[in-house]
Design a protein around this motif. Sequence first.
Motif, PDB file in Angstrom:
ATOM      1  N   LYS A 136       1.489   4.997   6.333  1.00  0.00           N
ATOM      2  CA  LYS A 136       2.124   6.299   6.140  1.00  0.00           C
ATOM      3  C   LYS A 136       2.384   6.981   7.478  1.00  0.00           C
ATOM      4  O   LYS A 136       3.431   7.615   7.669  1.00  0.00           O
ATOM      5  CB  LYS A 136       1.248   7.182   5.252  1.00  0.00           C
ATOM      6  CG  LYS A 136       1.273   6.799   3.777  1.00  0.00           C
ATOM      7  CD  LYS A 136       0.428   7.746   2.938  1.00  0.00           C
ATOM      8  CE  LYS A 136       0.522   7.398   1.470  1.00  0.00           C
ATOM      9  NZ  LYS A 136      -0.308   8.295   0.625  1.00  0.00           N
ATOM     10  N   TRP A 155      -7.909  -1.487   2.340  1.00  0.00           N
ATOM     11  CA  TRP A 155      -6.760  -0.998   1.575  1.00  0.00           C
ATOM     12  C   TRP A 155      -6.436   0.461   1.925  1.00  0.00           C
ATOM     13  O   TRP A 155      -5.282   0.803   2.192  1.00  0.00           O
ATOM     14  CB  TRP A 155      -7.037  -1.137   0.083  1.00  0.00           C
ATOM     15  CG  TRP A 155      -5.891  -0.671  -0.762  1.00  0.00           C
ATOM     16  CD1 TRP A 155      -5.730   0.556  -1.342  1.00  0.00           C
ATOM     17  CD2 TRP A 155      -4.712  -1.427  -1.078  1.00  0.00           C
ATOM     18  NE1 TRP A 155      -4.541   0.614  -2.021  1.00  0.00           N
ATOM     19  CE2 TRP A 155      -3.892  -0.582  -1.876  1.00  0.00           C
ATOM     20  CE3 TRP A 155      -4.285  -2.719  -0.790  1.00  0.00           C
ATOM     21  CZ2 TRP A 155      -2.660  -1.006  -2.377  1.00  0.00           C
ATOM     22  CZ3 TRP A 155      -3.056  -3.140  -1.290  1.00  0.00           C
ATOM     23  CH2 TRP A 155      -2.255  -2.286  -2.065  1.00  0.00           C
ATOM     24  N   GLN A 156      -7.443   1.316   1.931  1.00  0.00           N
ATOM     25  CA  GLN A 156      -7.209   2.727   2.203  1.00  0.00           C
ATOM     26  C   GLN A 156      -6.733   2.958   3.640  1.00  0.00           C
ATOM     27  O   GLN A 156      -5.855   3.792   3.888  1.00  0.00           O
ATOM     28  CB  GLN A 156      -8.482   3.538   1.930  1.00  0.00           C
ATOM     29  CG  GLN A 156      -8.872   3.609   0.464  1.00  0.00           C
ATOM     30  CD  GLN A 156      -7.786   4.203  -0.408  1.00  0.00           C
ATOM     31  OE1 GLN A 156      -7.079   5.139  -0.005  1.00  0.00           O
ATOM     32  NE2 GLN A 156      -7.630   3.671  -1.611  1.00  0.00           N
ATOM     33  N   PRO A 210       0.794  -1.228   0.000  1.00  0.00           N
ATOM     34  CA  PRO A 210       0.000   0.000   0.000  1.00  0.00           C
ATOM     35  C   PRO A 210       0.826   1.279   0.000  1.00  0.00           C
ATOM     36  O   PRO A 210       0.320   2.336  -0.385  1.00  0.00           O
ATOM     37  CB  PRO A 210      -0.829  -0.117   1.286  1.00  0.00           C
ATOM     38  CG  PRO A 210      -0.913  -1.579   1.555  1.00  0.00           C
ATOM     39  CD  PRO A 210       0.402  -2.137   1.099  1.00  0.00           C
ATOM     40  N   LEU A 211       2.080   1.208   0.416  1.00  0.00           N
ATOM     41  CA  LEU A 211       2.915   2.401   0.443  1.00  0.00           C
ATOM     42  C   LEU A 211       3.516   2.738  -0.917  1.00  0.00           C
ATOM     43  O   LEU A 211       4.018   3.843  -1.110  1.00  0.00           O
ATOM     44  CB  LEU A 211       4.051   2.230   1.460  1.00  0.00           C
ATOM     45  CG  LEU A 211       3.686   2.386   2.928  1.00  0.00           C
ATOM     46  CD1 LEU A 211       4.887   2.085   3.809  1.00  0.00           C
ATOM     47  CD2 LEU A 211       3.159   3.777   3.213  1.00  0.00           C
ATOM     48  N   SER A 249      -5.110   0.743   5.471  1.00  0.00           N
ATOM     49  CA  SER A 249      -3.735   0.228   5.511  1.00  0.00           C
ATOM     50  C   SER A 249      -2.765   1.280   5.004  1.00  0.00           C
ATOM     51  O   SER A 249      -1.716   1.539   5.619  1.00  0.00           O
ATOM     52  CB  SER A 249      -3.617  -1.042   4.663  1.00  0.00           C
ATOM     53  OG  SER A 249      -4.449  -2.062   5.143  1.00  0.00           O
ATOM     54  N   LYS A 250      -3.104   1.897   3.896  1.00  0.00           N
ATOM     55  CA  LYS A 250      -2.235   2.934   3.323  1.00  0.00           C
ATOM     56  C   LYS A 250      -2.057   4.088   4.311  1.00  0.00           C
ATOM     57  O   LYS A 250      -0.939   4.570   4.532  1.00  0.00           O
ATOM     58  CB  LYS A 250      -2.838   3.428   2.012  1.00  0.00           C
ATOM     59  CG  LYS A 250      -2.005   4.495   1.313  1.00  0.00           C
ATOM     60  CD  LYS A 250      -2.705   5.023   0.071  1.00  0.00           C
ATOM     61  CE  LYS A 250      -2.847   3.949  -0.984  1.00  0.00           C
ATOM     62  NZ  LYS A 250      -3.370   4.531  -2.268  1.00  0.00           N
ATOM     63  N   ARG A 251      -3.157   4.538   4.907  1.00  0.00           N
ATOM     64  CA  ARG A 251      -3.086   5.682   5.823  1.00  0.00           C
ATOM     65  C   ARG A 251      -2.273   5.361   7.073  1.00  0.00           C
ATOM     66  O   ARG A 251      -1.418   6.150   7.495  1.00  0.00           O
ATOM     67  CB  ARG A 251      -4.490   6.127   6.218  1.00  0.00           C
ATOM     68  CG  ARG A 251      -4.520   7.337   7.138  1.00  0.00           C
ATOM     69  CD  ARG A 251      -5.909   7.906   7.284  1.00  0.00           C
ATOM     70  NE  ARG A 251      -6.822   7.012   7.978  1.00  0.00           N
ATOM     71  CZ  ARG A 251      -6.909   6.938   9.311  1.00  0.00           C
ATOM     72  NH1 ARG A 251      -6.131   7.684  10.074  1.00  0.00           N
ATOM     73  NH2 ARG A 251      -7.778   6.126   9.878  1.00  0.00           N
TER      74      ARG A 251
END
Length: 236
Positions: free
Chosen positions: A174, A166-167, A100-101, A169-171
């Motif tokens: 980060k 998914w979103q 995700p990064l 995980s990305k947040r």
Amino acid sequence: SPQGRFQAEAQLLSGREFLQAEAYGKHLIYRFADSDAMHVHLGLYGKFRLHKNPPPEPRGAVRVRMIGNQRSFDLNGPNQCHLISKQELTALLSRIGPDPLRKDADPERAWRRIHRSRSPIGALLLDQSVIAGLGNIYRAEILHILAIHPERAGSQISRREFDEIWQLSKRLLKIGVQYNRIITVDRDEVSKPLSRLTSGERLQIYKKPTCGRCAADVFYWELGNRTVYACDNCQT
């Protein structure tokens, strides 16, 4: 290689121009001019130590020491550290799920794996071939925040729920990069900066005795060979 276990490879790399470092989930790839890449997986105990030059005497089991013009670093106790050819690197990356990064990550790959699987979503999120980079703490926290029980089959996860996984995980990843630690609490729900949170304040359910939402007991059990934490009241 002060430890000696990377001595031959270190001699091949020594003096070559360092080009780039990349992360694919939990795998680090160091690229050098006219050479195979160096593949590193820290595992549970691997650690980098950064030094100003001249660096101090090596401390502990230093597998690799890299000395630049101004800074140096030691790599202690990695799970893996070896040279890897282009063909081997291609094979490795084909086994790793989307990270995700990374800007080039394709979440559709992860969705197809999860949507077709009868395995529990709590086990799938630990599988690095499904989504790269998540670990035991993140899976517990993400599923709790989204009110998804870890034992639900991947095939029972809706597309909307997957997109939220998914979103989120990305947040959260980060935030982890920014503060160099796992933080999953909502910024709006804490009374001090995230950088000043104690270890007990950074997480919502992992190793917690009670649920922060409803105060019910937190249950824990083995799932995917790791201990998972969940609230049966919030995560139905």
